[in-house]
Design an enzyme around this catalytic site. Structure first.
Site, short mmCIF file in Angstrom:
data_model
loop_
_atom_site.label_atom_id
_atom_site.label_comp_id
_atom_site.label_asym_id
_atom_site.label_seq_id
_atom_site.Cartn_x
_atom_site.Cartn_y
_atom_site.Cartn_z
N LYS A 195 0.85 -1.19 0.00
CA LYS A 195 0.00 0.00 0.00
C LYS A 195 0.89 1.23 0.00
O LYS A 195 1.59 1.51 0.98
CB LYS A 195 -0.92 -0.02 1.22
CG LYS A 195 -1.90 1.14 1.27
CD LYS A 195 -2.81 1.00 2.49
CE LYS A 195 -3.81 2.13 2.59
NZ LYS A 195 -4.68 1.99 3.78
N LYS A 248 -2.11 -1.64 -3.83
CA LYS A 248 -2.91 -0.43 -3.85
C LYS A 248 -1.99 0.78 -3.93
O LYS A 248 -1.06 0.88 -3.12
CB LYS A 248 -3.76 -0.37 -2.57
CG LYS A 248 -4.63 0.86 -2.43
CD LYS A 248 -5.36 0.88 -1.10
CE LYS A 248 -6.25 2.11 -0.99
NZ LYS A 248 -6.90 2.22 0.33
#
Length: 325
Positions: A195, A248
């Site tokens: 992330k 992500k």
């Protein structure tokens, strides 16, 4: 006459032939749809920066999940917007917290829907960070206990999958142990393993009311310039017990999607984030692009890069398009 080249175009001569040799496909089963749930009454409030995305009160949630199920989308992920926040995010792990109530409601009404619980504190803390804060620092080890407590409470409410998104070191290890000790050995973890601290998250913070009150999240989310670090993060989460890995954002990180897939072989989720969605929607509203064509090409690129699943705000539109609607 023999030609000194190969005629690749032979396999592109008709739509039917192109379908026959297509290497990558997209179907409704590949999609996960995010939902934002609030503690208000009779509310379906559009997020200004995300046209077509809404915050739902619990009494309006079932109508949306019912539509998702009819479209053949197999899974949703729930994000909660509590009415009260505090320094330790206590509503994240409260038995009657907004996410816990939403999980129970959805599983009762739609038992076949896969319910994924986002496991973080940022939506529930008054400072907007993903862990406990002391003198401006986000505490790692002290936060793990509360994140584990949150995951267990979500499993107790009936969540099918726990998706920790906090990026604290050791979060998969802590949550796996906590779930196992509570008797939830069969509940998988869908880890936000990779992330990045990304500018593409802005609209999400509008939707979830989760912007940090001070500073940023760069001390725990990843530097956008780093590739090898992503592989280290992914391997750590696999070793600690993750069952799925999330990358992500997705679109600007397709190289990472491919490398993580190649390196780990784990079920991989690409998170097509809010900023990616908002850009497409804004351009489409201005008539600058063909929205359907661009969305389908974008999601296919994520599948081609190695994603098995795509978490996307476009899910309902895509499912309708796949049905020919």
């Amino acid at each position: 006459m023999n030609q000194p080249f190969t005629r690749h175009r032979r396999l592109r001569q008709s739509a039917a032939i192109r379908r026959m040799v297509r290497e990558t496909t997209l179907q409704a089963d590949d999609l996960i749809y995010p939902l934002f749930v609030t503690e208000e009454k009779n509310k379906k409030t559009e997020v200004p920066s995300m046209p077509g995305v809404y915050q739902f009160s619990l009494d309006r949630l079932n109508e949306e999940v019912g539509e998702v199920e009819k479209l053949g989308i197999p899974a949703i992920i729930l994000f909660g917007i509590p009415s009260e926040k505090d320094a330790c995010g206590s509503q994240a792990y409260a038995a009657e917290g907004i996410v816990q109530r939403a999980i129970r409601q959805v599983k009762h009404a739609f038992p076949n829907m896969v319910v994924i619980a986002d496991t973080c504190l940022c939506e529930f803390t008054d400072h907007g960070h993903c862990g406990l804060v002391k003198e401006g620092d986000v505490l790692n080890d002290e936060s793990l206990a509360l994140l584990t407590k949150t995951a267990v409470s979500q499993a107790e409410a009936g969540a099918d999958i726990i998706a920790p998104s906090n990026m604290m070191d050791g979060f998969v290890y802590a949550i796996r142990n906590g779930l196992d000790e509570a008797g939830f050995t069969d509940i998988p973890i869908m880890s936000y393993a990779v992330k990045y601290a990304s500018a593409f998250y802005g609209p999400f913070r509008d939707a979830a009311n989760s912007a940090p009150a001070f500073g940023d999240r760069k001390t725990y989310q990843m530097d956008a310039a780093n590739r090898e670090e992503a592989l280290r993060e992914a391997h750590s989460d696999v070793e600690q017990g993750a069952d799925f890995l999330i990358v992500k954002p997705a679109l600007s990180y397709l190289d990472i999607v491919r490398e993580v897939k190649n390196e780990t072989g784990m079920p991989l989720v690409a998170y097509n984030v809010s900023g990616e969605y908002a850009m497409v929607k804004a351009a489409a509203q201005n008539g600058w692009i063909d929205e359907k064509a661009m969305v389908m090409e974008t999601l296919i690129s994520m599948k081609r890069a190695g994603a098995d699943l795509i978490l996307t705000y476009h899910a309902k539109d895509v499912a309708n398009w796949l049905k020919g609607s």
